[in-house]
Write a protein that holds these residues in place. Structure first.
Motif, PDB file in Angstrom:
ATOM      1  N   TYR A   1     -29.449  12.105   5.563  1.00 57.23           N
ATOM      2  CA  TYR A   1     -28.010  12.347   5.660  1.00 57.23           C
ATOM      3  C   TYR A   1     -27.223  11.215   5.011  1.00 57.23           C
ATOM      4  O   TYR A   1     -26.227  11.446   4.323  1.00 57.23           O
ATOM      5  N   LEU A   2     -27.664   9.993   5.247  1.00 55.18           N
ATOM      6  CA  LEU A   2     -26.954   8.839   4.685  1.00 55.18           C
ATOM      7  C   LEU A   2     -26.956   8.869   3.154  1.00 55.18           C
ATOM      8  O   LEU A   2     -25.941   8.577   2.524  1.00 55.18           O
ATOM      9  N   GLU A   3     -28.097   9.225   2.579  1.00 59.29           N
ATOM     10  CA  GLU A   3     -28.170   9.307   1.114  1.00 59.29           C
ATOM     11  C   GLU A   3     -27.234  10.388   0.580  1.00 59.29           C
ATOM     12  O   GLU A   3     -26.546  10.190  -0.426  1.00 59.29           O
ATOM     13  N   LEU A   4     -27.203  11.523   1.258  1.00 59.20           N
ATOM     14  CA  LEU A   4     -26.304  12.607   0.821  1.00 59.20           C
ATOM     15  C   LEU A   4     -24.841  12.208   0.977  1.00 59.20           C
ATOM     16  O   LEU A   4     -24.013  12.516   0.120  1.00 59.20           O
ATOM     17  N   MET A   5     -24.527  11.520   2.074  1.00 60.29           N
ATOM     18  CA  MET A   5     -23.143  11.081   2.286  1.00 60.29           C
ATOM     19  C   MET A   5     -22.727  10.093   1.196  1.00 60.29           C
ATOM     20  O   MET A   5     -21.612  10.178   0.668  1.00 60.29           O
TER      21      MET A   5
ATOM     22  N   MET B   1     -22.092  12.010  -2.057  1.00 61.32           N
ATOM     23  CA  MET B   1     -20.837  12.764  -2.054  1.00 61.32           C
ATOM     24  C   MET B   1     -19.616  11.849  -2.170  1.00 61.32           C
ATOM     25  O   MET B   1     -18.598  12.234  -2.712  1.00 61.32           O
ATOM     26  N   ASN B   2     -19.724  10.622  -1.671  1.00 66.44           N
ATOM     27  CA  ASN B   2     -18.585   9.706  -1.665  1.00 66.44           C
ATOM     28  C   ASN B   2     -18.555   8.751  -2.848  1.00 66.44           C
ATOM     29  O   ASN B   2     -17.613   7.970  -2.979  1.00 66.44           O
TER      30      ASN B   2
ATOM     31  N   VAL C   1     -14.622  11.277   1.304  1.00 65.83           N
ATOM     32  CA  VAL C   1     -14.566  12.731   1.467  1.00 65.83           C
ATOM     33  C   VAL C   1     -15.452  13.161   2.627  1.00 65.83           C
ATOM     34  O   VAL C   1     -15.083  14.001   3.427  1.00 65.83           O
ATOM     35  N   VAL C   2     -16.633  12.564   2.721  1.00 65.34           N
ATOM     36  CA  VAL C   2     -17.590  12.914   3.772  1.00 65.34           C
ATOM     37  C   VAL C   2     -17.642  11.771   4.779  1.00 65.34           C
ATOM     38  O   VAL C   2     -18.028  10.658   4.442  1.00 65.34           O
ATOM     39  N   ASN C   3     -17.242  12.067   6.009  1.00 67.33           N
ATOM     40  CA  ASN C   3     -17.222  11.050   7.060  1.00 67.33           C
ATOM     41  C   ASN C   3     -18.361  11.198   8.050  1.00 67.33           C
ATOM     42  O   ASN C   3     -18.625  10.300   8.822  1.00 67.33           O
ATOM     43  N   SER C   4     -19.009  12.354   8.056  1.00 72.32           N
ATOM     44  CA  SER C   4     -20.000  12.598   9.096  1.00 72.32           C
ATOM     45  C   SER C   4     -21.118  13.505   8.600  1.00 72.32           C
ATOM     46  O   SER C   4     -21.004  14.142   7.564  1.00 72.32           O
ATOM     47  N   ARG C   5     -22.166  13.542   9.382  1.00 74.92           N
ATOM     48  CA  ARG C   5     -23.280  14.445   9.081  1.00 74.92           C
ATOM     49  C   ARG C   5     -22.827  15.894   9.175  1.00 74.92           C
ATOM     50  O   ARG C   5     -23.341  16.757   8.481  1.00 74.92           O
TER      51      ARG C   5
ATOM     52  N   GLY D   1     -26.044  16.011  -7.134  1.00 74.22           N
ATOM     53  CA  GLY D   1     -24.630  15.876  -7.467  1.00 74.22           C
ATOM     54  C   GLY D   1     -24.019  17.119  -8.089  1.00 74.22           C
ATOM     55  O   GLY D   1     -22.981  17.048  -8.740  1.00 74.22           O
ATOM     56  N   LEU D   2     -24.637  18.271  -7.884  1.00 69.11           N
ATOM     57  CA  LEU D   2     -24.142  19.514  -8.467  1.00 69.11           C
ATOM     58  C   LEU D   2     -23.118  20.216  -7.587  1.00 69.11           C
ATOM     59  O   LEU D   2     -22.441  21.137  -8.039  1.00 69.11           O
TER      60      LEU D   2
END
Length: 122
Positions: free
Chosen positions: A6-10, A13-14, A24-28, A71-72
């Motif tokens: 989740y951290l890597e995805l957040m 996205m940010n 943009v993304v603050n949470s899981r 990143g798509l």
């Protein structure tokens, strides 16, 4: 362990947000909602944004996570979502001008039979 985390995805996205701006993304929860929505789009028939081999059995959620990791996908802020919706409405809206109405009126008048005065012509 699930990869990507989740951290890597957040972070992914940010990474395009400006320093000092709210991410943009603050949470899981945001990640889960976005990937679930994309998985639903894939189930409903949207084409994957990544290469999926025809015989390969991959679940829609796995594809959505990989799309996000590469990143798509982009999670939009409420303001960006409104702007996108307005652009879509403008793109599909038919412009109504006097010229368009005149052309339609001419086409309709050509299709109508000429009025008769009740007498038959022989």
């Amino acid at each position: 362990m699930i990869h990507p985390s989740y951290l890597e995805l957040m972070q992914k996205m940010n990474e395009n947000s400006d320093i000092g701006d709210e991410p943009v993304v603050n949470s899981r929860y945001s990640i889960v909602c976005a990937t679930a929505k994309r998985a639903r789009q894939l189930i409903d028939g949207d084409e994957p944004l990544i290469d999926v081999k025809p015989g390969e059995k991959r679940k829609p959620l796995s594809i959505a996570v990989e799309e996000m990791d590469k990143g798509l996908l982009k999670i939009q802020t409420p303001e960006e979502k409104l702007e996108t919706e307005e652009k879509i409405k403008e793109a599909y809206a038919e412009p109504e001008s006097e010229e368009t109405e005149d052309i339609l009126a001419e086409e309709l008048s050509e299709d109508e039979p000429a009025p008769s005065d009740g007498e038959s012509q022989e």
